[in-house]
Design a protein around this motif. Structure first.
Motif, PDB file in Angstrom:
ATOM      1  N   TYR A   1     166.129  13.899 -19.931  1.00 47.37           N
ATOM      2  CA  TYR A   1     166.708  14.272 -21.217  1.00 47.37           C
ATOM      3  C   TYR A   1     165.787  13.759 -22.297  1.00 47.37           C
ATOM      4  CZ  TYR A   1     170.792  15.123 -18.386  1.00 47.37           C
ATOM      5  OH  TYR A   1     171.634  15.608 -17.426  1.00 47.37           O
ATOM      6  N   GLY A   2     165.627  14.541 -23.362  1.00 50.14           N
ATOM      7  CA  GLY A   2     164.694  14.099 -24.375  1.00 50.14           C
ATOM      8  C   GLY A   2     164.877  14.789 -25.699  1.00 50.14           C
ATOM      9  N   LEU A   3     163.891  14.559 -26.535  1.00 47.99           N
ATOM     10  CA  LEU A   3     163.875  15.063 -27.892  1.00 47.99           C
ATOM     11  C   LEU A   3     162.453  15.478 -28.228  1.00 47.99           C
ATOM     12  CD1 LEU A   3     165.308  15.258 -30.723  1.00 47.99           C
ATOM     13  CD2 LEU A   3     164.508  12.933 -31.096  1.00 47.99           C
TER      14      LEU A   3
ATOM     15  N   GLY B   1     161.071  11.492 -23.702  1.00 41.04           N
ATOM     16  CA  GLY B   1     162.066  11.782 -22.680  1.00 41.04           C
ATOM     17  C   GLY B   1     162.271  10.631 -21.723  1.00 41.04           C
ATOM     18  N   ALA B   2     163.444  10.589 -21.117  1.00 43.36           N
ATOM     19  CA  ALA B   2     163.776   9.584 -20.106  1.00 43.36           C
ATOM     20  C   ALA B   2     164.684  10.240 -19.084  1.00 43.36           C
ATOM     21  CB  ALA B   2     164.475   8.389 -20.748  1.00 43.36           C
ATOM     22  N   GLY B   3     164.534   9.850 -17.825  1.00 43.33           N
ATOM     23  CA  GLY B   3     165.378  10.446 -16.803  1.00 43.33           C
ATOM     24  C   GLY B   3     165.378   9.658 -15.518  1.00 43.33           C
ATOM     25  N   SER B   4     166.126  10.179 -14.550  1.00 42.62           N
ATOM     26  CA  SER B   4     166.217   9.510 -13.257  1.00 42.62           C
ATOM     27  C   SER B   4     166.227  10.548 -12.141  1.00 42.62           C
ATOM     28  CB  SER B   4     167.482   8.648 -13.192  1.00 42.62           C
ATOM     29  OG  SER B   4     168.625   9.463 -13.303  1.00 42.62           O
TER      30      SER B   4
ATOM     31  N   ILE C   1     162.001   7.601 -15.000  1.00 48.57           N
ATOM     32  CA  ILE C   1     160.748   8.017 -15.623  1.00 48.57           C
ATOM     33  C   ILE C   1     160.905   8.009 -17.147  1.00 48.57           C
ATOM     34  CG2 ILE C   1     161.320  10.474 -15.517  1.00 48.57           C
ATOM     35  CD1 ILE C   1     158.317  10.971 -14.919  1.00 48.57           C
ATOM     36  N   LEU C   2     159.846   7.602 -17.826  1.00 52.37           N
ATOM     37  CA  LEU C   2     159.772   7.646 -19.285  1.00 52.37           C
ATOM     38  C   LEU C   2     158.509   8.406 -19.658  1.00 52.37           C
ATOM     39  CD1 LEU C   2     160.608   3.916 -20.061  1.00 52.37           C
ATOM     40  CD2 LEU C   2     162.157   5.855 -20.255  1.00 52.37           C
TER      41      LEU C   2
ATOM     42  N   THR D   1     153.037   8.362 -19.299  1.00 53.41           N
ATOM     43  CA  THR D   1     154.086   8.501 -18.283  1.00 53.41           C
ATOM     44  C   THR D   1     154.225   7.174 -17.549  1.00 53.41           C
ATOM     45  OG1 THR D   1     153.492  10.820 -17.943  1.00 53.41           O
ATOM     46  CG2 THR D   1     154.824   9.779 -16.234  1.00 53.41           C
ATOM     47  N   THR D   2     155.447   6.702 -17.409  1.00 53.57           N
ATOM     48  CA  THR D   2     155.680   5.521 -16.590  1.00 53.57           C
ATOM     49  C   THR D   2     156.881   5.777 -15.694  1.00 53.57           C
ATOM     50  OG1 THR D   2     155.945   3.118 -16.557  1.00 53.57           O
ATOM     51  CG2 THR D   2     157.094   4.306 -18.297  1.00 53.57           C
TER      52      THR D   2
END
Length: 153
Positions: free
Chosen positions: A4-6, A23-26, A44-45, A72-73
């Protein structure tokens, strides 16, 4: 991963635009060896600066090229193990981005935006004492869709 992000975008000229994507997610990663499978949870970020170049269409519907750089991390159980035991080395997180975008006006204030990009980066980690990863780069193909609207007019 479900991310999910902006995205904040601006038009630089009639054919060129720029955007900042956060964005950030799983999700999960499955390691398979023979008949054994281990699932590792993952987060993930991402943070990107992208340029968009319109190759076809007008303000109501357009197709464009996307290019940029990002960060990306990922946090994955295997990475945590390698860091805890000092058995691995983390690689660069710099990410190259190339792809296509599509934008269509649904009304005068609402647009449908879609992108398909390849996020290209070095593999995240090298574990000591292994034969190593055969492919030094990682390609994360992402498809995003969302609604966009202008903040001012």
């Amino acid at each position: 991963h479900t991310v999910y992000g902006l995205a904040l975008a601006t038009t630089v000229s009639q054919k060129f635009g720029a955007e900042l994507v956060l964005g950030a997610g799983s999700g999960g990663l499955e390691l398979v060896s023979g008949s054994d499978a281990i699932e590792l949870k993952s987060t993930i970020l991402v943070a990107d600066i992208r340029g968009k170049f319109r190759i076809s269409g007008n303000d109501d519907a357009k197709i464009g090229l996307v290019g940029g750089v990002g960060y990306t991390t990922q946090k994955i159980g295997l990475f945590d193990y390698a860091q805890t035991t000092d058995a691995g080395e983390f690689k660069a997180k710099l990410t190259g981005i190339v792809g296509l975008s599509f934008d269509a006006a649904l009304s005068d204030r609402l647009h449908l935006s879609m992108e398909m990009v390849d996020r290209i980066r070095e593999q995240g980690i090298v574990i000591e004492g292994t034969t190593g990863i055969k492919e030094p780069t990682q390609h994360d193909v992402t498809v995003t869709a969302g609604l966009s609207f202008p903040l001012g007019r």
